[in-house]
Design a protein around this motif. Structure first.
Motif, PDB file in Angstrom:
ATOM      1  N   ASP A 214       0.818  -1.216   0.000  1.00 14.66           N
ATOM      2  CA  ASP A 214       0.000   0.000   0.000  1.00 14.66           C
ATOM      3  C   ASP A 214       0.848   1.261   0.000  1.00 14.66           C
ATOM      4  O   ASP A 214       0.622   2.182  -0.777  1.00 14.66           O
TER       5      ASP A 214
ATOM      6  N   GLU B 252       1.391   3.686  -3.374  1.00 14.38           N
ATOM      7  CA  GLU B 252       0.874   5.049  -3.227  1.00 14.38           C
ATOM      8  C   GLU B 252       1.970   6.101  -3.409  1.00 14.38           C
ATOM      9  O   GLU B 252       1.764   7.122  -4.042  1.00 14.38           O
ATOM     10  N   ASN B 253       3.163   5.831  -2.880  1.00 14.54           N
ATOM     11  CA  ASN B 253       4.228   6.834  -2.887  1.00 14.54           C
ATOM     12  C   ASN B 253       5.141   6.807  -4.108  1.00 14.54           C
ATOM     13  O   ASN B 253       5.566   7.857  -4.575  1.00 14.54           O
TER      14      ASN B 253
END
Length: 126
Positions: free
Chosen positions: A61, A65-66
């Motif tokens: 996750d 996301e990053n």
């Protein structure tokens, strides 16, 4: 069916993580932060030494996301390791391979591009 007995007197050697092709570290290296990196001590097109992944990189996750798709990032590292393909851009705060350099008073992004990497809103990625 049962397990076969093995001769425990045979020396099978010891495992040394420094000899592995892929290494997963508990703590990320400061220069690369949460990003994986490939150690390459030889020329382009020559296989690298090993791929290093911080354990936190596999937190799907957070990574997705990053910094993007884990598969794409692993493939990029594999290409560098297996085929000796170096990064096309520099690294922040790296004295040997900086992410930017100065041409007079102009800040320029380090890259392999023959066109400027500046968009309407600042820097853009290749």
């Amino acid at each position: 069916m049962s397990w076969t007995k093995t001769d425990r007197s045979i020396d099978r050697g010891t495992f040394n993580s420094m000899d592995s092709d892929i290494f997963i570290s508990e703590k990320p290296v400061t220069l690369y932060g949460e990003m994986p990196y490939t150690e390459q001590a030889r020329n382009c097109y020559v296989e690298g030494d090993r791929i290093n992944f911080p354990k936190s990189f596999f937190d799907v996750d957070v990574t997705t996301e990053n910094i993007g798709s884990i598969g794409t990032l692993v493939l990029k590292q594999w290409m560098g390791y297996r085929y000796g393909i170096f990064e096309e851009v520099g690294f922040p705060m790296d004295e040997i391979y900086p992410s930017v350099y100065y041409n007079g008073t102009d800040r320029v992004i380090s890259s392999c591009s023959n066109v400027p990497l500046i968009g309407e809103n600042g820097f853009v990625s290749i």
